[in-house]
Write an enzyme that holds these catalytic residues in place. Structure first.
Site, PDB file in Angstrom:
ATOM      1  N   ASP A   1       9.343  28.650  14.629  1.00 41.34           N
ATOM      2  CA  ASP A   1       9.939  29.603  15.545  1.00 41.34           C
ATOM      3  C   ASP A   1      10.397  30.965  15.139  1.00 41.34           C
ATOM      4  OD1 ASP A   1      10.212  29.978  18.276  1.00 41.34           O
ATOM      5  OD2 ASP A   1       9.753  28.174  18.741  1.00 41.34           O
TER       6      ASP A   1
ATOM      7  N   HIS B   1       6.698  34.051  18.480  1.00 43.99           N
ATOM      8  CA  HIS B   1       7.120  32.786  18.060  1.00 43.99           C
ATOM      9  C   HIS B   1       7.320  33.035  16.725  1.00 43.99           C
ATOM     10  CE1 HIS B   1       9.122  30.761  21.856  1.00 43.99           C
ATOM     11  NE2 HIS B   1       7.957  31.047  22.364  1.00 43.99           N
TER      12      HIS B   1
ATOM     13  N   GLU C   1       3.902  31.571  25.073  1.00 48.36           N
ATOM     14  CA  GLU C   1       5.192  32.549  25.328  1.00 48.36           C
ATOM     15  C   GLU C   1       4.927  33.568  24.663  1.00 48.36           C
ATOM     16  OE1 GLU C   1       8.923  30.148  27.056  1.00 48.36           O
ATOM     17  OE2 GLU C   1       8.312  30.341  25.059  1.00 48.36           O
TER      18      GLU C   1
HETATM   19  C1  ACM Z   1       6.843  26.091  24.827  1.00 48.28           C
HETATM   20  O1  ACM Z   1       7.912  25.281  25.174  1.00 48.28           O
HETATM   21  N1  ACM Z   1       7.385  26.960  25.144  1.00 48.28           N
HETATM   22  C2  ACM Z   1       6.225  25.102  24.767  1.00 48.28           C
END
Ligand code: ACM
Ligand code: ZN
Length: 765
Positions: free
Chosen positions: A192, A267, A333
């Site tokens: 991440d 991410h 996202e």
């Molecule tokens: C997430 O909670 N962004 C998968």
């Protein structure tokens, strides 16, 4: 089948053991019959199995080591003497690949299964019947007979090790916890923005640079700042490939498959920090220590073939380390703004005939799936991978509610359900007063226990695509193992029963009782856990212009006492015995009482207002988010005022205006209308720009009474405010309220993007 028939006719009359306790196993087995007496493990006890079978040998080693730990007794292997624990592999299709049959008599423990996995599950049940830690007590296992197998194939727990890093010993502890409740998937979120946690030999900078960041005390996780001059990024860590191999084997010995998540294409600020050329502008980005995902530098470039080659190289090393069929590629996202401005991305879109950035992400995911499938694996990703077109064989992890899971199952794709409510275990489970700071939301133990992974919208044919469900633990706010344990215990235990036990056998009271043994075990082992949600549930039921409330407690054998005058409830207050009718404006307060003692924490409190529109139907022009439906469609007229907890009693509307019309059923003399709104900066919830109040006699021609401007500053972190119109009294049948949505302000992580409107009540007087 013959063996099974013999097994089924063996039964015992239920009775109490010498210890005075019924055996308690979690998850509740499919069938369990108890008998009299117990099998006592002593120094002569042997474990018998065919030593040619490696999986039985492994299982025997596992059980023997556990027994040595808690009883100081080493089992004899196939010694031919002494009482026996006998393991046998059989062919009984009815119990499936993970099921087991366990027969305990005073002379023998007979454990049978189709596979080594089933044998290990039988052992986990046995271990729950023994003391949790080393004691002086004689190790005895009650006489019983169990037939057991799981309801779902995917019984998962996730852990984010990027936002905060947890070393190999913590990971093993986590795997032990999963395994003890027969969970079988560990979804390891290794990548991440805040840290790259897996050693990749071909790209050493991923961990040399990407695994480290600065960490300032008291700093919110999302605001990873630039290092101060001279400051070294000192927080972080990663797993070497050798450590990973050892952990993968450790997990496999306990029936846990590790599904690695190599997040892409968003991410990944940690990867971009290490290899800036993988981003769209290909320049080093500040902060070099990782940023938050709204930073445009946190995505890979989708137009650059070098990115694809890089990821294929990374995945090739991942395949070597993880035997898992499923490889998780994230996909959630993704901020596509950098792609919009990137020449390579635009060129890719042109060449591949892609209409927008969603289709570009879809192209990217399909490209990666091709590689994953060509290596004999399967791709799984968060539900955003549906946008722009799902890759042909992809499995979808539904986290933004259930909609993605429903859509994918209808398309005949496998799905794993992990909706934020109730599967995000980074949300509050009690309080929130008195609880450690959490990211938000509220998922209590009972909410998890009541979860049904198969959405009711699915046909039974499509329901077969639901592999199971998973609890997710994001660690933005979790930096210690103690806190980690506290967030998963006992919610993971509830989810384990949801995923294993037949739906019709689930029983909250029985679970709550069985859980008390687990609590004792946690205390003995020094594990941290949440003892329960003392907060009384206040459930409004409004219909036909009337309002009543039900009061519930999750505490085993708890009672509820309440007041309606704002005073603190005591044992002298009203004792709850059934729905309480609310006929005037009141502040209701309620507490849980156990064994004559008021349980700690604040009293649950709820304001109710009674007005001319109470209990009347509300018609929306724009839909309310499925995630913020409060107590149903008429939440704006249920008399219930919201609190600062966003998850309750607020209707949330994402990115659009709130336009609500109420038919009061008859003409009323009205002189005042108000709309209650919430601002919560951190959650992208802002006061509307303006609120307009209109009235009508026929529901067609509306007259504006007033437009009210927002008086609250955008910077205010949390605030409730009533927008109000007062006017000369007049006859009215219909009321329409329009709240104009706004954009997140400059300086906010969502700057320039649509905000949410949160409203709790339209009050008509
Ligand atoms: C997430 O909670 N962004 C998968
Ligand atoms: Zn690009």
């Amino acid at each position: 089948m013959v063996k099974q028939a013999i097994f089924i006719v063996m039964f015992f009359s239920p009775l109490v053991f010498s210890s005075g306790q019924q055996p308690t196993i979690i998850p509740q087995p499919v069938s369990m019959k108890t008998g009299e007496g117990s099998f006592i493990v002593d120094g002569n006890t042997q474990i018998r199995f065919d030593e040619e079978q490696a999986d039985l040998k492994k299982a025997a080693d596992f059980f023997s080591a556990a027994l040595l730990n808690i009883a100081g007794i080493g089992l004899k292997y196939n010694s031919g003497k002494g009482k026996a624990i006998e393991l046998e592999k059989v062919d009984i299709p009815a119990i499936g690949p993970e099921g087991y049959l366990l027969d305990v008599t005073q002379e023998k423990i007979f454990l049978r299964a189709n596979t080594g996995k089933g044998i290990v599950y039988g052992m986990q049940s046995l271990l729950q019947l023994l003391p949790a830690v080393r004691t002086n007590a004689v190790p005895e296992i009650p006489v019983l007979s169990v037939t057991d197998y799981p309801r779902f194939k995917w019984r998962g727990m996730h852990l984010d090790v990027s936002r905060h890093f947890f070393g190999p010993e913590v990971i093993k502890e986590y795997i032990d916890l999963l395994a003890s409740y027969k969970m079988n998937v560990f979804h390891w979120h290794l990548v991440d923005d805040q840290g790259w946690r897996i050693e990749i030999k071909k790209y050493p900078k991923l961990t040399e640079i990407g695994a480290w960041r600065v960490d300032h005390t008291g700093m919110a996780w999302g605001g990873r700042p630039q290092a101060k001059p001279g400051e070294k990024p000192a927080y972080g860590g990663y797993y070497t490939q050798d450590q990973i191999k050892e952990i993968v084997q450790y997990a496999a010995d306990r029936n846990v498959t590790i599904v690695p998540e190599i997040e892409m294409p968003g991410h990944v600020a940690s990867a971009i920090a290490a290899y800036p050329e993988l981003s769209c502008n290909q320049k080093p980005q500040l902060p070099l220590t990782g940023g938050n995902y709204t930073n445009v530098s946190s995505n890979y470039c989708a137009g650059n073939d070098e990115v694809i080659h890089f990821l294929e190289d990374v995945l090739s090393e991942v395949f070597e380390l993880f035997p898992s069929t499923y490889i998780h590629v994230g996909g959630d996202e993704v901020d596509k703004s950098a792609w919009k401005a990137c020449e390579l991305c635009r060129e890719r879109m042109k060449n591949e005939k892609l209409n927008d950035e969603n289709e570009l992400q879809s192209w990217f995911m399909k490209r990666m799936e091709r590689f994953i499938v060509s290596n004999g694996r399967k791709m799984i990703g968060w539900d955003e991978i549906l946008e722009g077109g799902l890759a042909p064989e992809a499995t979808v992890m539904s986290w933004r509610g259930e909609a993605g899971g429903i859509e994918a199952a209808r398309m005949k794709h496998n799905v794993v359900m992990t909706p934020g409510t109730p599967c995000y275990f980074d949300h509050y489970q009690a309080g929130p007063a008195g609880e450690p700071l959490a990211i938000g939301g509220f998922n209590s133990l009972k909410m998890v226990y009541d979860y049904e992974p198969v959405p009711k919208e699915l046909t039974s044919e499509d329901a077969a695509y639901v592999l199971g469900a998973q609890g997710n633990l994001w660690t933005e706010y979790i930096s210690t193992v103690e806190h980690l344990e506290y967030m998963v215990l006992p919610r993971m235990v509830a989810l384990a029963e949801v995923l294993w036990t037949p739906r019709e056998d689930k029983d909250w009271n029985s679970f709550n009782e069985r859980l008390q043994n687990q609590f004792r075990a946690y205390e003995q082992k020094g594990l941290h856990y949440c003892a329960g949600n003392n907060t009384v549930g206040i459930i409004p039921v409004s219909q036909n212009g009337k309002l009543a409330v039900e009061l519930t407690t999750e505490i085993l054998n708890g009672e509820v006492f309440y007041t309606l005058d704002g005073s603190e409830p005591t044992l002298q207050s009203n004792k709850y015995s059934g729905p309480v009718e609310i006929t005037s404006d009141v502040l209701l307060k309620a507490v849980t009482v156990l064994k004559g003692q008021v349980k700690g924490g604040q009293a649950a409190r709820q304001n109710f207002v009674i007005h001319m529109a109470t209990g009347r139907a509300v018609n929306y022009a724009n839909p309310v988010s499925v995630n913020y439906r409060a107590d149903g469609s008429n939440s704006l007229t249920d008399g219930v005022r919201g609190t600062e907890a966003v998850g309750k009693y607020w209707h949330g509307i994402p990115g659009r205006d709130l336009v609500a019309t109420i038919d009061m059923g008859e003409n009323k003399t009205v002189s005042k209308i108000a709309l209650g709104c919430l601002q919560k900066y951190r959650d992208w919830i802002f006061m509307p720009e303006t609120v307009t109040f209109e009235v009508s006699m026929d529901g067609t021609i509306f007259e504006t009474m007033k437009t009210v401007q927002n008086p609250i500053g955008r910077e205010v972190p949390v605030m409730q405010h009533d927008f109000t119109a007062e006017f000369a009294a007049r006859e009215v049948r219909y009321v329409r309220v329009t709240a104009r949505n706004t954009l997140c302000p400059a300086g906010h992580p969502g700057a320039g993007k649509p905000a949410w409107i949160f409203a709790d009540e339209i009050i008509v007087n």
